[in-house]
Design a protein around this motif. Structure first.
Motif, short mmCIF file in Angstrom:
data_model
loop_
_atom_site.label_atom_id
_atom_site.label_comp_id
_atom_site.label_asym_id
_atom_site.label_seq_id
_atom_site.Cartn_x
_atom_site.Cartn_y
_atom_site.Cartn_z
N ALA A 233 0.83 -1.20 0.00
CA ALA A 233 0.00 0.00 0.00
C ALA A 233 0.87 1.26 0.00
CB ALA A 233 -0.93 0.01 1.21
N GLU A 234 0.29 2.36 -0.46
CA GLU A 234 0.94 3.66 -0.43
C GLU A 234 0.39 4.43 0.78
OE1 GLU A 234 0.17 5.53 -4.17
OE2 GLU A 234 0.76 3.74 -5.31
N VAL A 235 1.24 4.74 1.74
CA VAL A 235 0.80 5.32 3.00
C VAL A 235 1.21 6.79 3.07
CG1 VAL A 235 0.89 5.12 5.51
CG2 VAL A 235 1.11 3.07 4.09
N THR A 236 0.26 7.62 3.56
CA THR A 236 0.54 9.04 3.80
C THR A 236 0.19 9.38 5.24
OG1 THR A 236 0.03 9.62 1.50
CG2 THR A 236 0.02 11.40 3.10
N LEU A 237 1.10 10.04 5.93
CA LEU A 237 0.85 10.53 7.28
C LEU A 237 0.46 12.00 7.20
CD1 LEU A 237 3.92 9.04 9.22
CD2 LEU A 237 1.61 8.10 9.07
N VAL A 238 -0.61 12.36 7.91
CA VAL A 238 -1.05 13.75 7.98
C VAL A 238 -1.13 14.14 9.45
CG1 VAL A 238 -2.84 15.42 7.40
CG2 VAL A 238 -2.37 13.51 5.85
N ALA A 239 -0.38 15.17 9.84
CA ALA A 239 -0.35 15.58 11.24
C ALA A 239 0.31 16.94 11.35
CB ALA A 239 0.44 14.56 12.07
N PRO A 240 0.07 17.65 12.46
CA PRO A 240 0.86 18.86 12.70
C PRO A 240 2.33 18.50 12.88
CG PRO A 240 -0.84 18.54 14.40
CD PRO A 240 -0.88 17.35 13.51
N PRO A 241 3.24 19.37 12.52
CA PRO A 241 4.68 19.05 12.67
C PRO A 241 5.04 18.63 14.09
CG PRO A 241 4.39 21.06 11.39
CD PRO A 241 3.03 20.69 11.92
N THR A 242 4.35 19.18 15.08
CA THR A 242 4.66 18.86 16.48
C THR A 242 4.25 17.45 16.86
OG1 THR A 242 2.56 19.87 17.11
CG2 THR A 242 4.54 21.24 17.27
N LEU A 243 3.39 16.82 16.07
CA LEU A 243 2.92 15.47 16.39
C LEU A 243 3.48 14.42 15.42
CD1 LEU A 243 -0.80 16.08 17.46
CD2 LEU A 243 1.16 15.50 18.90
N LEU A 244 4.60 14.75 14.81
CA LEU A 244 5.34 13.79 14.00
C LEU A 244 6.66 13.47 14.70
CD1 LEU A 244 4.85 15.17 10.38
CD2 LEU A 244 4.02 12.97 11.25
N PRO A 245 7.02 12.21 14.82
CA PRO A 245 8.27 11.86 15.52
C PRO A 245 9.50 12.25 14.72
CG PRO A 245 7.25 9.91 14.58
CD PRO A 245 6.29 11.02 14.37
N VAL A 246 10.59 12.46 15.42
CA VAL A 246 11.87 12.72 14.76
C VAL A 246 12.23 11.50 13.92
CG1 VAL A 246 14.33 13.13 15.13
CG2 VAL A 246 12.65 14.24 16.60
N GLY A 247 12.60 11.72 12.68
CA GLY A 247 12.97 10.62 11.80
C GLY A 247 11.82 10.06 10.99
N ALA A 248 10.62 10.62 11.12
CA ALA A 248 9.47 10.11 10.37
C ALA A 248 9.68 10.20 8.87
CB ALA A 248 8.20 10.86 10.77
N GLU A 249 10.54 11.15 8.44
CA GLU A 249 10.79 11.30 7.01
C GLU A 249 11.54 10.11 6.43
OE1 GLU A 249 14.10 13.10 9.39
OE2 GLU A 249 11.92 13.31 9.38
N THR A 250 12.11 9.27 7.28
CA THR A 250 12.81 8.07 6.80
C THR A 250 11.88 6.86 6.73
OG1 THR A 250 13.52 7.39 9.02
CG2 THR A 250 14.94 8.93 7.83
N TRP A 251 10.65 6.98 7.23
CA TRP A 251 9.71 5.88 7.18
C TRP A 251 9.26 5.65 5.74
CZ3 TRP A 251 5.77 6.71 11.80
CH2 TRP A 251 6.49 6.76 13.00
N PRO A 252 8.78 4.45 5.43
CA PRO A 252 8.35 4.15 4.06
C PRO A 252 6.95 4.73 3.76
CG PRO A 252 8.05 2.22 5.43
CD PRO A 252 8.74 3.25 6.29
N CYS A 253 6.84 6.05 3.80
CA CYS A 253 5.55 6.70 3.59
C CYS A 253 5.78 8.16 3.20
CB CYS A 253 4.69 6.63 4.86
SG CYS A 253 5.43 7.48 6.28
N GLU A 254 4.70 8.80 2.76
CA GLU A 254 4.72 10.23 2.47
C GLU A 254 4.23 10.99 3.71
OE1 GLU A 254 5.85 11.58 -0.34
OE2 GLU A 254 6.32 9.59 -1.14
N ILE A 255 4.60 12.27 3.80
CA ILE A 255 4.15 13.12 4.90
C ILE A 255 3.50 14.37 4.33
CG2 ILE A 255 4.90 14.54 6.85
CD1 ILE A 255 7.10 12.53 7.38
N SER A 256 2.34 14.71 4.89
CA SER A 256 1.63 15.92 4.47
C SER A 256 1.10 16.64 5.71
CB SER A 256 0.47 15.56 3.53
OG SER A 256 -0.30 16.72 3.22
N TYR A 257 0.94 17.95 5.57
CA TYR A 257 0.36 18.74 6.67
C TYR A 257 -1.02 19.28 6.30
CZ TYR A 257 5.29 18.60 7.90
OH TYR A 257 6.58 18.17 8.18
#
Length: 336
Positions: A190-214
């Motif tokens: 599956a293609e996964v996207t995380l959506v959250a405020p920057p303060t509720l994203l863990p350090v290193g989340a950008e290395t997870w196998p997913c996209e990040i959006s605000y």
């Protein structure tokens, strides 16, 4: 199958599909007048819960009893843990009692791994949630629900979630459900996207196998499933967003936002829901919301995990066709 289930990241694609296919077989038990299988008769499973739980504990207990296992429910409150007993001493007590498997929920990340690898107990360990680390059976039941809804109950057998677009919204920082789902959904294609405020994203989340959006509105139109995550105030020690109203306005799912999703898309939540903050009553009570299905599917999925770890057979694997009988030669017959 492995001996323990500690992390969703430990599962291969074949492992995960086998569990999901086996869960489909287990789900048929719920349709019977007598919802029991003799599979684990004579086996003892201990539910070792150091944190409060309703859905997970009851779900595991129902799964164990439907497989005819003997069940021991252990809660830290009211036990010797409140007197200072260590995890090691508790584990050795269970080992002395001859427990065949341990389902553990613990507030400390890594506690199930420690229990499984320490040598304190010689039994399979199933992680029912540890700190902010992992909750693999929740990810499995979520994937099971997605496959049923997005692929099909029967047509989904043997298949993964290749190409499906899943969006996880909310408190990713404190969510073991989010970490487990990212790992498992990626494994299933599956293609996964995380959506959250920057303060509720863990350090290193950008290395997870997913996209990040605000921006939640931007990703809704291309989501096959949207999973709302609870804001875990009990784990927060600071202010991560200005107000509840502001959070709800930016990251809450209401009727207007649900209308932006594709017609086939579903809304999910691991529970418990905070109505009015991360999700409105209109959305939570709609036909597109799978919260109640997830609870029911949790029993079937946990039955599958227990069966495969303790039963020792690949329940969902099709039987290999028997080789055609060939007449033995006289010499072979004589030698045998």
């Amino acid at each position: 199958m492995m001996r323990h289930l500690i992390s969703a990241a430990d599962l291969t694609r074949d492992d995960a599909v086998l569990i999901l296919d086996t869960a489909e077989e287990m789900a048929r038990v719920a349709d019977r007048p007598i919802k029991k299988l003799p599979t684990l008769r004579g086996r003892t499973v201990c539910n070792l819960f150091f944190e409060d739980s309703t859905r997970t504990r009851i779900s595991f207990e129902a799964a164990e009893k439907r497989l005819s296992a003997d069940v021991i429910n252990f809660a830290a409150k009211g036990s010797s843990v409140s007197k200072g007993e260590s995890l090691k001493d508790t584990a050795q007590t269970l080992e002395a009692m001859g427990v065949d498997a341990v389902v553990i929920r613990h507030g400390a990340s890594g506690a199930p791994y420690r229990l499984a690898t320490s040598g304190w107990i010689d039994a399979p360990v199933i992680n029912a949630g540890d700190g902010t680390h992992q909750h693999p059976t929740q990810a499995l039941l979520d994937a099971f629900t997605m496959r049923r809804r997005l692929v099909g109950r029967d047509t989904g057998l043997g298949r993964d979630l290749e190409g499906k677009r899943i969006t996880l919204v909310g408190d990713v920082l404190h969510s073991r459900v989010a970490r487990s789902n990212v790992d498992l959904l990626h494994t299933l294609g599956a293609e996964v996207t995380l959506v959250a405020p920057p303060t509720l994203l863990p350090v290193g989340a950008e290395t997870w196998p997913c996209e990040i959006s605000y921006d939640l509105d931007r990703v809704l139109a291309k989501s096959d499933a949207v999973m709302m995550l609870r804001v875990q105030r009990e784990r927060m020690n600071a202010a991560f967003f200005p107000t509840e109203r502001e959070y709800s306005r930016r990251y809450g799912l209401d009727g207007r936002r649900m209308a932006m999703m594709p017609e086939h898309a579903i809304v999910m939540h691991p529970g418990p829901m905070v109505r009015g903050m991360e999700i409105t009553a209109e959305v939570a009570d709609s036909d597109r919301c799978t919260v109640v299905e997830q609870v029911a599917n949790g029993v079937s999925t946990r039955m599958a995990v227990l069966y495969l770890l303790l039963g020792g057979a690949e329940f969902a694997a099709p039987a290999a066709p028997a080789a055609p009988a060939t007449p033995a030669s006289p010499r072979t017959t004589e030698e045998s």
